[in-house]
Scaffold this motif. Structure first.
Motif, PDB file in Angstrom:
ATOM      1  N   LYS A 260     -44.183  18.795  51.037  1.00 14.18           N
ATOM      2  CA  LYS A 260     -43.657  17.581  50.998  1.00 14.18           C
ATOM      3  C   LYS A 260     -42.189  17.657  50.698  1.00 14.18           C
ATOM      4  CE  LYS A 260     -44.599  17.829  45.951  1.00 14.18           C
ATOM      5  NZ  LYS A 260     -45.179  16.902  44.943  1.00 14.18           N
ATOM      6  N   PRO A 261     -41.583  16.860  51.319  1.00 17.29           N
ATOM      7  CA  PRO A 261     -39.910  16.759  51.051  1.00 17.29           C
ATOM      8  C   PRO A 261     -39.563  16.497  49.512  1.00 17.29           C
ATOM      9  CG  PRO A 261     -40.589  14.463  52.050  1.00 17.29           C
ATOM     10  CD  PRO A 261     -42.002  15.469  51.941  1.00 17.29           C
ATOM     11  N   LYS A 262     -38.439  17.135  49.376  1.00 13.77           N
ATOM     12  CA  LYS A 262     -37.994  16.859  47.846  1.00 13.77           C
ATOM     13  C   LYS A 262     -36.413  17.141  47.881  1.00 13.77           C
ATOM     14  CE  LYS A 262     -38.738  18.586  43.260  1.00 13.77           C
ATOM     15  NZ  LYS A 262     -39.209  19.493  42.246  1.00 13.77           N
ATOM     16  N   ASN A 263     -35.598  16.281  47.351  1.00 14.03           N
ATOM     17  CA  ASN A 263     -34.235  16.317  47.319  1.00 14.03           C
ATOM     18  C   ASN A 263     -33.716  17.292  46.178  1.00 14.03           C
ATOM     19  OD1 ASN A 263     -34.131  14.424  49.218  1.00 14.03           O
ATOM     20  ND2 ASN A 263     -33.644  12.658  47.787  1.00 14.03           N
ATOM     21  N   LYS A 264     -32.783  17.989  46.531  1.00 11.05           N
ATOM     22  CA  LYS A 264     -32.584  19.166  45.361  1.00 11.05           C
ATOM     23  C   LYS A 264     -31.036  19.197  45.455  1.00 11.05           C
ATOM     24  CE  LYS A 264     -36.411  21.997  44.990  1.00 11.05           C
ATOM     25  NZ  LYS A 264     -36.952  23.617  45.021  1.00 11.05           N
ATOM     26  N   PRO A 265     -30.312  19.539  44.309  1.00 11.22           N
ATOM     27  CA  PRO A 265     -28.920  19.785  44.254  1.00 11.22           C
ATOM     28  C   PRO A 265     -28.489  21.097  44.931  1.00 11.22           C
ATOM     29  CG  PRO A 265     -29.471  19.676  42.231  1.00 11.22           C
ATOM     30  CD  PRO A 265     -30.908  19.450  42.893  1.00 11.22           C
ATOM     31  N   PHE A 266     -27.466  21.403  45.469  1.00  9.25           N
ATOM     32  CA  PHE A 266     -26.805  22.668  46.016  1.00  9.25           C
ATOM     33  C   PHE A 266     -25.303  22.534  45.887  1.00  9.25           C
ATOM     34  CE2 PHE A 266     -30.848  22.177  48.153  1.00  9.25           C
ATOM     35  CZ  PHE A 266     -31.426  23.443  48.260  1.00  9.25           C
ATOM     36  N   ILE A 267     -24.760  23.787  45.754  1.00  9.16           N
ATOM     37  CA  ILE A 267     -23.454  23.845  45.422  1.00  9.16           C
ATOM     38  C   ILE A 267     -22.676  25.012  46.785  1.00  9.16           C
ATOM     39  CG2 ILE A 267     -23.618  25.786  43.603  1.00  9.16           C
ATOM     40  CD1 ILE A 267     -20.790  24.539  42.544  1.00  9.16           C
ATOM     41  N   ILE A 268     -21.674  24.949  47.183  1.00  7.31           N
ATOM     42  CA  ILE A 268     -21.323  25.608  48.373  1.00  7.31           C
ATOM     43  C   ILE A 268     -19.732  25.922  48.103  1.00  7.31           C
ATOM     44  CG2 ILE A 268     -20.865  23.572  49.933  1.00  7.31           C
ATOM     45  CD1 ILE A 268     -21.375  25.740  52.136  1.00  7.31           C
ATOM     46  N   ASP A 269     -19.355  26.914  48.035  1.00  8.81           N
ATOM     47  CA  ASP A 269     -18.005  27.431  47.905  1.00  8.81           C
ATOM     48  C   ASP A 269     -17.335  27.449  49.111  1.00  8.81           C
ATOM     49  OD1 ASP A 269     -15.798  28.868  45.800  1.00  8.81           O
ATOM     50  OD2 ASP A 269     -15.709  30.156  47.690  1.00  8.81           O
ATOM     51  N   LEU A 270     -16.044  26.550  49.336  1.00 12.33           N
ATOM     52  CA  LEU A 270     -15.279  26.618  50.573  1.00 12.33           C
ATOM     53  C   LEU A 270     -14.257  27.681  50.732  1.00 12.33           C
ATOM     54  CD1 LEU A 270     -15.042  22.639  50.508  1.00 12.33           C
ATOM     55  CD2 LEU A 270     -16.850  23.995  51.534  1.00 12.33           C
ATOM     56  N   GLU A 271     -14.581  28.934  50.449  1.00 13.19           N
ATOM     57  CA  GLU A 271     -13.772  30.161  50.610  1.00 13.19           C
ATOM     58  C   GLU A 271     -12.572  29.987  49.729  1.00 13.19           C
ATOM     59  OE1 GLU A 271     -12.894  30.644  54.688  1.00 13.19           O
ATOM     60  OE2 GLU A 271     -15.004  30.988  55.340  1.00 13.19           O
ATOM     61  N   SER A 272     -12.816  29.765  48.392  1.00  9.92           N
ATOM     62  CA  SER A 272     -11.694  29.634  47.628  1.00  9.92           C
ATOM     63  C   SER A 272     -11.067  30.890  47.157  1.00  9.92           C
ATOM     64  CB  SER A 272     -12.400  29.081  46.234  1.00  9.92           C
ATOM     65  OG  SER A 272     -13.263  29.560  45.806  1.00  9.92           O
ATOM     66  N   THR A 273      -9.988  30.978  46.547  1.00 13.14           N
ATOM     67  CA  THR A 273      -9.418  32.160  46.248  1.00 13.14           C
ATOM     68  C   THR A 273     -10.000  32.707  44.921  1.00 13.14           C
ATOM     69  OG1 THR A 273      -7.138  30.910  47.012  1.00 13.14           O
ATOM     70  CG2 THR A 273      -7.071  33.098  45.612  1.00 13.14           C
ATOM     71  N   ASN A 274     -10.142  32.040  44.087  1.00 15.60           N
ATOM     72  CA  ASN A 274     -10.979  32.564  42.695  1.00 15.60           C
ATOM     73  C   ASN A 274     -12.477  32.414  42.826  1.00 15.60           C
ATOM     74  OD1 ASN A 274      -8.234  33.701  41.798  1.00 15.60           O
ATOM     75  ND2 ASN A 274      -7.614  31.638  41.684  1.00 15.60           N
ATOM     76  N   SER A 275     -13.041  31.838  43.528  1.00 17.56           N
ATOM     77  CA  SER A 275     -14.544  32.017  43.549  1.00 17.56           C
ATOM     78  C   SER A 275     -15.062  30.872  42.816  1.00 17.56           C
ATOM     79  CB  SER A 275     -15.153  33.290  43.345  1.00 17.56           C
ATOM     80  OG  SER A 275     -14.577  34.120  44.151  1.00 17.56           O
ATOM     81  N   THR A 276     -16.284  30.469  42.860  1.00 15.37           N
ATOM     82  CA  THR A 276     -17.117  29.624  42.065  1.00 15.37           C
ATOM     83  C   THR A 276     -18.230  30.659  41.275  1.00 15.37           C
ATOM     84  OG1 THR A 276     -16.819  27.779  43.596  1.00 15.37           O
ATOM     85  CG2 THR A 276     -18.493  27.573  41.975  1.00 15.37           C
ATOM     86  N   HIS A 277     -18.240  30.096  40.156  1.00 15.13           N
ATOM     87  CA  HIS A 277     -19.302  30.909  39.296  1.00 15.13           C
ATOM     88  C   HIS A 277     -20.480  29.962  38.814  1.00 15.13           C
ATOM     89  CE1 HIS A 277     -15.579  33.162  39.046  1.00 15.13           C
ATOM     90  NE2 HIS A 277     -16.433  34.218  38.916  1.00 15.13           N
ATOM     91  N   VAL A 278     -21.619  30.315  38.796  1.00 11.77           N
ATOM     92  CA  VAL A 278     -22.895  29.643  38.272  1.00 11.77           C
ATOM     93  C   VAL A 278     -23.465  30.613  37.228  1.00 11.77           C
ATOM     94  CG1 VAL A 278     -25.009  28.563  38.771  1.00 11.77           C
ATOM     95  CG2 VAL A 278     -22.916  28.132  40.437  1.00 11.77           C
ATOM     96  N   ASN A 279     -23.557  30.262  36.118  1.00 14.34           N
ATOM     97  CA  ASN A 279     -24.115  30.948  35.028  1.00 14.34           C
ATOM     98  C   ASN A 279     -23.362  32.296  34.821  1.00 14.34           C
ATOM     99  OD1 ASN A 279     -25.924  29.004  34.426  1.00 14.34           O
ATOM    100  ND2 ASN A 279     -27.352  29.776  35.626  1.00 14.34           N
ATOM    101  N   ASP A 280     -21.888  32.389  34.877  1.00 17.97           N
ATOM    102  CA  ASP A 280     -21.035  33.516  34.917  1.00 17.97           C
ATOM    103  C   ASP A 280     -21.345  34.618  35.940  1.00 17.97           C
ATOM    104  OD1 ASP A 280     -19.861  32.577  32.726  1.00 17.97           O
ATOM    105  OD2 ASP A 280     -21.407  33.678  31.401  1.00 17.97           O
ATOM    106  N   GLU A 281     -21.753  34.259  37.046  1.00 17.06           N
ATOM    107  CA  GLU A 281     -22.208  35.043  38.413  1.00 17.06           C
ATOM    108  C   GLU A 281     -21.209  34.457  39.502  1.00 17.06           C
ATOM    109  OE1 GLU A 281     -25.871  35.896  39.107  1.00 17.06           O
ATOM    110  OE2 GLU A 281     -26.285  37.077  37.291  1.00 17.06           O
TER     111      GLU A 281
END
Length: 314
Positions: A260-281
């Protein structure tokens, strides 16, 4: 009365004269035969020299013909390979000019004929038998009519890959001052508006400073560029277009195996200089990373923490 022979010339007997003529003839015959033998030997030497010269000339012609055949075969081999590759007709080397090759062969034959004539003259002067010559026949000079195959012309092959100009024109956002900014991100086909009320609670240290609702559209651009971003981050370590929170419709299977289909949130890093961290990773760049309720997000070196929650979260 005795005959007076003093006044008349003395005559020799006929028999004695015949004997002398016979002896003279016998002495002359061997001399004549010897001269004839010497002339025959000279003629045979001349014929032998001529045969040797003709054989040497034929040998040079055969060698020259074999060399020309090898050169033609070598020049035709790359032509066949180039034809297999499907190149144009004008890239192929021109056919050899047989008339020009014939003229070049005649020019090469003239020195050999002149050399054979000189050898015949020198052998005619000496009557001694010819000794085997230790001089090796010289290699024939290279023909001036030898055609070198032209080098293949490097042509720019058509490139049907995406140039990015159309996408840049589509993603260009015109500003009020007349300038334009190109967006780094395009929403995927599975982008959907969320059904749950997702929120971001912004903390600086232990104090909540802001509340952001992220359920009113399918994607939110985060960064320092005020003109295009949906969530502004003013920390200098963050990029102008740092990351995107994207709501996507994915297919999941329940406990009974039904999808069955389900909507979920995602995050994507756009090749940033200092990265994106989720739960300190640090998350990988240019890839969707699934978010869950209670995740803590940090952008660059900023001390602000973004806690993700929704209405049903307890």
């Amino acid at each position: 009365m005795p005959r007076d022979t003093s006044a008349s010339p003395r005559r020799r007997p006929r028999a004695r004269e015949e004997d002398r003529s016979e002896r003279r003839g016998k002495k002359d015959y061997p001399r004549t035969d010897r001269a004839h033998d010497n002339g025959y030997e000279r003629d045979s030497d001349r014929r032998r020299d001529k045969d040797d010269n003709d054989r040497r000339v034929r040998h040079d012609d055969y060698r020259r013909r074999d060399d020309r055949r090898d050169r033609d075969r070598d020049s035709r081999r790359p032509n066949r390979e180039r034809d297999r590759e499907g190149q144009d007709d004008h890239d192929r080397p021109s056919r050899p000019n047989h008339k020009r090759d014939r003229e070049g062969r005649d020019d090469h034959d003239r020195p050999s004929r002149r050399r054979s004539r000189d050898l015949a003259i020198s052998s005619r002067r000496s009557a001694s038998p010819k000794r085997p010559s230790s001089i090796q026949p010289s290699a024939p000079p290279r023909s001036s009519s030898q055609s070198k195959s032209p080098l293949p012309i490097d042509k720019a092959k058509p490139n049907f890959a995406n140039s990015g100009l159309l996408a840049a024109e589509t993603n260009a956002v015109k500003l009020t001052d007349g300038t334009s900014t190109i967006l780094k991100y395009n929403e995927p086909p599975e982008a959907r508006k969320p059904t749950l009320g997702w929120r971001l609670y912004v903390f600086k240290g232990s104090e909540q400073v802001e509340l952001l609702h992220i359920h009113r559209q399918s994607a939110y651009l985060i960064g320092r560029d005020r003109a295009v971003t949906d969530i502004l981050i003013e920390h200098p370590s963050c990029s102008k277009q740092h990351a995107v929170i994207q709501h996507r419709q994915v297919t999941e299977k329940d406990e009974f195996g039904a999808s069955k289909p389900k909507n979920k949130p995602f995050i994507i890093d756009l090749e940033s200089t200092n990265s994106t961290h989720v739960n300190d990773e640090a998350i990988p760049t240019s890839r969707f990373y699934e978010l869950k309720a209670g995740d803590v997000i940090k952008f660059g070196l900023s001390n602000r923490e973004y806690v993700l929650l929704h209405d049903d979260a307890t």
